[in-house]
Write a protein that holds these residues in place. Structure first.
Motif, PDB file in Angstrom:
ATOM      1  N   ILE A  38      -8.395   1.469  -2.492  1.00 18.38           N
ATOM      2  CA  ILE A  38      -7.428   1.703  -1.408  1.00 18.38           C
ATOM      3  C   ILE A  38      -7.601   3.138  -0.883  1.00 18.38           C
ATOM      4  O   ILE A  38      -7.374   4.103  -1.638  1.00 18.38           O
ATOM      5  CB  ILE A  38      -5.972   1.485  -1.919  1.00 18.38           C
ATOM      6  N   PRO A  39      -8.025   3.309   0.374  1.00 16.58           N
ATOM      7  CA  PRO A  39      -8.293   4.662   0.884  1.00 16.58           C
ATOM      8  C   PRO A  39      -7.096   5.593   0.746  1.00 16.58           C
ATOM      9  O   PRO A  39      -7.262   6.777   0.405  1.00 16.58           O
ATOM     10  CB  PRO A  39      -8.634   4.440   2.366  1.00 16.58           C
ATOM     11  N   GLU A  40      -5.866   5.082   0.964  1.00 18.26           N
ATOM     12  CA  GLU A  40      -4.665   5.926   0.871  1.00 18.26           C
ATOM     13  C   GLU A  40      -4.488   6.487  -0.542  1.00 18.26           C
ATOM     14  O   GLU A  40      -3.986   7.597  -0.721  1.00 18.26           O
ATOM     15  CB  GLU A  40      -3.400   5.127   1.250  1.00 18.26           C
ATOM     16  N   VAL A  41      -4.887   5.701  -1.539  1.00 17.79           N
ATOM     17  CA  VAL A  41      -4.773   6.166  -2.931  1.00 17.79           C
ATOM     18  C   VAL A  41      -5.786   7.281  -3.172  1.00 17.79           C
ATOM     19  O   VAL A  41      -5.465   8.328  -3.754  1.00 17.79           O
ATOM     20  CB  VAL A  41      -5.003   4.993  -3.916  1.00 17.79           C
TER      21      VAL A  41
ATOM     22  N   ILE B  99       0.830  -1.214   0.000  1.00 15.13           N
ATOM     23  CA  ILE B  99       0.000   0.000   0.000  1.00 15.13           C
ATOM     24  C   ILE B  99       0.867   1.268   0.000  1.00 15.13           C
ATOM     25  O   ILE B  99       0.569   2.229  -0.710  1.00 15.13           O
ATOM     26  CB  ILE B  99      -0.939   0.018   1.243  1.00 15.13           C
ATOM     27  N   ALA B 100       1.959   1.248   0.783  1.00 11.30           N
ATOM     28  CA  ALA B 100       2.811   2.451   0.884  1.00 11.30           C
ATOM     29  C   ALA B 100       3.404   2.802  -0.492  1.00 11.30           C
ATOM     30  O   ALA B 100       3.435   3.978  -0.877  1.00 11.30           O
ATOM     31  CB  ALA B 100       3.918   2.222   1.898  1.00 11.30           C
ATOM     32  N   ALA B 101       3.841   1.782  -1.222  1.00 15.01           N
ATOM     33  CA  ALA B 101       4.438   2.037  -2.544  1.00 15.01           C
ATOM     34  C   ALA B 101       3.379   2.527  -3.538  1.00 15.01           C
ATOM     35  O   ALA B 101       3.652   3.400  -4.378  1.00 15.01           O
ATOM     36  CB  ALA B 101       5.118   0.778  -3.057  1.00 15.01           C
ATOM     37  N   ILE B 102       2.161   1.994  -3.429  1.00 16.59           N
ATOM     38  CA  ILE B 102       1.095   2.425  -4.350  1.00 16.59           C
ATOM     39  C   ILE B 102       0.689   3.867  -4.026  1.00 16.59           C
ATOM     40  O   ILE B 102       0.477   4.692  -4.923  1.00 16.59           O
ATOM     41  CB  ILE B 102      -0.128   1.471  -4.284  1.00 16.59           C
TER      42      ILE B 102
ATOM     43  N   ALA C 293       0.840   7.147  -6.467  1.00 17.63           N
ATOM     44  CA  ALA C 293      -0.277   8.074  -6.699  1.00 17.63           C
ATOM     45  C   ALA C 293       0.135   9.514  -6.389  1.00 17.63           C
ATOM     46  O   ALA C 293      -0.222  10.444  -7.111  1.00 17.63           O
ATOM     47  CB  ALA C 293      -1.473   7.674  -5.837  1.00 17.63           C
ATOM     48  N   LEU C 294       0.905   9.673  -5.321  1.00 16.93           N
ATOM     49  CA  LEU C 294       1.333  11.023  -4.913  1.00 16.93           C
ATOM     50  C   LEU C 294       2.302  11.636  -5.908  1.00 16.93           C
ATOM     51  O   LEU C 294       2.299  12.842  -6.126  1.00 16.93           O
ATOM     52  CB  LEU C 294       2.030  10.962  -3.545  1.00 16.93           C
ATOM     53  N   ASN C 295       3.151  10.785  -6.506  1.00 17.41           N
ATOM     54  CA  ASN C 295       4.252  11.301  -7.331  1.00 17.41           C
ATOM     55  C   ASN C 295       4.048  11.144  -8.833  1.00 17.41           C
ATOM     56  O   ASN C 295       5.017  11.172  -9.580  1.00 17.41           O
ATOM     57  CB  ASN C 295       5.565  10.610  -6.927  1.00 17.41           C
TER      58      ASN C 295
END
Ligand code: C5P
Length: 226
Positions: free
Chosen positions: A110-113, A59-62, A66-68
Motif C-alpha cells: 500500500i503506497p500510503e503505508v 486504506i485510511a485506517a491502515i 502506520a503513522l501512529n
C-alpha cells in the motif's frame, strides 16, 4: 550556511532468507552504529491492523495505524537482540508469527503505508551512523547512502535455512513447500510497482549461498573501507 553533516548510512537490502538480518546486526555492533530493522515496522503495522480488526480495504485506517505506531525498540546491552514494545506490550514473538508475516507483505504494497513509514525510518539516521536493513533502503529510503549492499542467496539455500529455523522451533515444515513459497514471494517482491526489490545502483551484490556469515561480513567491511 554550513551544511549539516548527515550521519553515514550503510543500506543492506535483499530477500528474506538472504541473511541480511543477522549480517546487519553484526555490522551495526562491529561499527558501533544504530540498527534499523525496517521489516519490523511493516510487521508492527500489520500487528496493529490485526489487533484492531482493520479491514484490508480501509486504506485510511491502515495509514493511520502506520503513522501512529507507539513503538519502542530496546537493544540488549551487547546489541545482539532487541525488545520491541508496541503500546508498551512486548510483541517480539507476535511479530514473527506467520499471520503477521503474511499481513506485513500485504500492507507493504500500500503506497500510503510506505509513505507513512518513511519519516519514521529516516529518524533512525543518527550519529555515529546507521545500518539499515530492508528491501528498499538503498533505492528509496536512504538514496544518498554512500555504501549500499544487496544480499542474496539461491532460493534452495534460503528454503533450507528457513526449514532449519522452523524445525529448530519445533514447527513442521517441508522444503518443497518452502521453496515454492519463496519463489512466488520473490516474483511478487521484484515485480511490485511500489519499491520493488532490486539492487540499488552501485550496490555491492553479495551472494551468500556458499559463504559463511563471517565471510559476508568481511566482504562488506572491505567494501566500506575502500
Ligand atoms: O524483513 P521482514 O521479513 O521482516 O519484512 C516483512 C515484510 O515487510 C516483507 O515481506 C516485505 O513485504 C515488507 N518490507 C518492505 N520493505 C522493507 C522491509 C520490509 O516492503 N523495507
Amino acid at each position: 550556511m554550513t551544511e549539516v553533516q548527515q550521519a553515514p548510512v550503510i543500506t543492506v537490502d535483499g530477500p528474506s532468507g538472504s541473511g541480511k538480518g543477522t549480517i546487519s546486526q553484526i555490522l551495526a555492533t562491529k561499527l558501533g552504529y544504530h540498527l534499523l530493522d525496517s521489516g519490523a515496522l511493516y510487521r508492527l503495522t500489520a500487528l496493529s491492523v490485526i489487533k484492531n480488526d482493520i479491514p484490508l480495504d480501509d486504506i485510511a485506517a491502515i495509514e493511520e495505524a502506520a503513522l501512529n505506531l507507539d513503538v519502542v525498540f530496546k537493544p540488549s546491552s551487547d546489541g545482539s537482540e532487541q525488545t520491541v514494545l508496541l503500546n508498551s506490550e512486548d510483541v517480539g514473538v507476535q511479530l514473527r508469527l506467520d499471520d503477521t508475516s503474511a499481513m506485513a507483505s500485504k500492507v507493504a504494497v500500500i503506497p500510503e503505508v510506505r509513505t507513512a513509514l518513511l519519516t519514521r525510518q529516516r529518524k533512525f539516521r543518527q550519529k555515529p551512523g546507521l545500518v539499515a536493513d530492508g528491501r528498499d533502503m538503498g533505492t528509496v529510503v536512504f538514496t544518498d547512502a554512500k555504501h549500499k549492499v544487496f544480499l542474496t542467496a539461491s532460493p534452495e539455500i534460503r528454503a533450507d535455512r528457513r526449514y532449519k529455523q522452523l524445525t529448530e522451533k519445533g514447527v513442521n515444515a517441508s522444503i518443497p513447500h518452502l521453496l515454492k513459497s519463496i519463489i512466488e514471494r520473490d516474483e511478487r517482491d521484484r515485480t511490485r510497482t511500489v519499491a520493488p526489490l532490486v539492487p540499488a545502483e552501485g550496490a555491492l551484490v553479495v551472494d551468500s549461498s556458499e559463504l559463511t556469515i563471517d565471510e559476508v561480513v568481511q566482504q562488506i567491511i572491505d567494501f566500506i573501507n575502500n
